[in-house]
Write an enzyme that holds these catalytic residues in place. Structure first.
Site, PDB file in Angstrom:
ATOM      1  CG  ASN A   1      -2.018   1.030   1.129  1.00 26.97           C
ATOM      2  OD1 ASN A   1      -1.946   1.949   0.315  1.00 26.97           O
ATOM      3  ND2 ASN A   1      -3.037   0.881   1.958  1.00 26.97           N
ATOM      4  CG  ASP A   2       3.252   2.049  -3.420  1.00 27.20           C
ATOM      5  OD1 ASP A   2       3.958   1.350  -2.684  1.00 27.20           O
ATOM      6  OD2 ASP A   2       3.174   1.885  -4.646  1.00 27.20           O
ATOM      7  CB  SER A   3      -1.934   5.384  -0.468  1.00 28.17           C
ATOM      8  OG  SER A   3      -2.530   4.313   0.258  1.00 28.17           O
TER       9      SER A   3
END
Length: 340
Positions: A271-273
């Site tokens: 989950n890069d966010s």
């Protein structure tokens, strides 16, 4: 030759000389040229694409550092000719070829359920979507066409799973390309640029682990155990077997853990966010922990099936480490229920 008042040719009256079709008429006449005539009534209309080089320079590595790829895009890389005429048989043959290629691709996996709409989704549209995703690797748009962003390591390693049953050789090539941007430390670069064959980014906690699922799936599908012994370069120099790439990736995860013994979040996990949570470098990723545990289990099954005692012992030790650490991820309430 019939021309209009402006000198434009509007009609040609001629005689078909069928003996000259092979440029060797019986009477020995020398044929200066042969014109291929099409019947306007019985031909097919098509659009013809004329492709040229995408860039105006032969090697993008020669591009100045302060320049952009867009500065060297060839505006004439594609020309479209409309309303062209071709033999109907040629158009029919091209359509038949497309149909045959898709029949070959789709026949590898066919599902039959009581729901016809479900059958179409699984047997046609799902397979079509997976192949398009693999072919373009998510870079068909301006942002993700291999120039501005490139191939994401984790994205592309996942994409091969959807076509493995139908395009195993191409999936293998893609896996090797991506393994080539893994560092000798085990961690991988996050983005690969097909146009320049360069890579950048990295230090994500999950990228390098995805390759284990892709390789194991490839071997299950093909039985190509020798793939593990093929040599693939490291991004930072040298080379190693595919097997060593996988093992070194998991060892990287085990070495880089936080205060609780859980894999460090690093720059990001899947989950890069939420990458901002690791500003102080202490965040740990439960996602990567379970990903690593599953990857170790996959390798354990593979090495056991191959009779590879040495690497099986390594995989079992790794999996046991995950089992021993597992309880840290849960809070235990008085009434005995476990909550993540």
């Amino acid at each position: 030759v019939i021309k209009d008042e402006n000198g434009k040719i509007v009609e040609i009256h001629c005689t078909a000389d069928l003996e000259s079709g092979n440029n060797k008429p019986i009477d020995g006449r020398k044929v200066k040229g042969t014109i291929h005539w099409l019947s306007a009534k019985y031909s097919s209309d098509v659009d013809i694409m004329l492709y040229d080089k995408l860039f105006t320079i032969p090697n993008l590595n020669d591009m100045p550092e302060d320049a952009s790829y867009n500065d060297y895009l060839n505006p004439d890389s594609l020309k479209k000719l409309t309303s062209c005429k071709v033999e109907k048989a040629l158009a029919d043959a091209a359509l038949a070829q497309i149909k045959e290629s898709w029949e070959v691709h789709l026949q590898n996996c066919q599902v039959k359920t009581p729901d016809e709409d479900m059958n179409k989704m699984l047997n046609i549209w799902h397979a079509y979507q997976c192949k398009m995703t693999f072919d373009w690797s998510r870079f068909i748009s301006y942002y993700e066409r291999g120039i501005v962003r490139g191939w994401g390591f984790r994205d592309s390693m996942q994409d091969v799973l959807g076509v493995m049953h139908a395009l195993a050789p191409k999936a293998k090539d893609r896996i090797k390309t991506l393994l080539g941007i893994q560092r000798s430390s085990g961690n991988a670069r996050s983005v690969y640029y097909p146009a320049t064959k360069k890579s950048e980014g990295g230090d994500r906690s999950d990228d390098h682990i995805w390759s284990i699922f892709s390789v194991c799936t490839y071997i299950r599908e093909t039985g190509d155990y020798a793939f593990l012994d093929e040599l693939v370069p490291w991004e930072d120099g040298g080379e190693a077997t595919v097997r060593e790439h996988l093992i070194r990736g998991l060892n990287f995860t085990r070495k880089n853990v936080g205060d609780h013994g859980i894999p460090n979040f690093l720059n990001s996990d899947w989950n890069d966010s939420i990458c901002a949570i690791n500003k102080d470098g202490k965040a740990e990723s439960a996602f990567v922990f379970f990903q690593a545990a599953h990857a170790a289990y996959e390798l354990k099954l593979l090495f056991k099936h191959m009779g590879d005692a040495e690497n099986l012992a390594w995989a079992e030790d790794y999996y046991n480490w995950c089992r021993d650490t597992y309880s840290i991820l849960w809070d235990v309430f008085d009434y005995g229920s476990y909550w993540g």
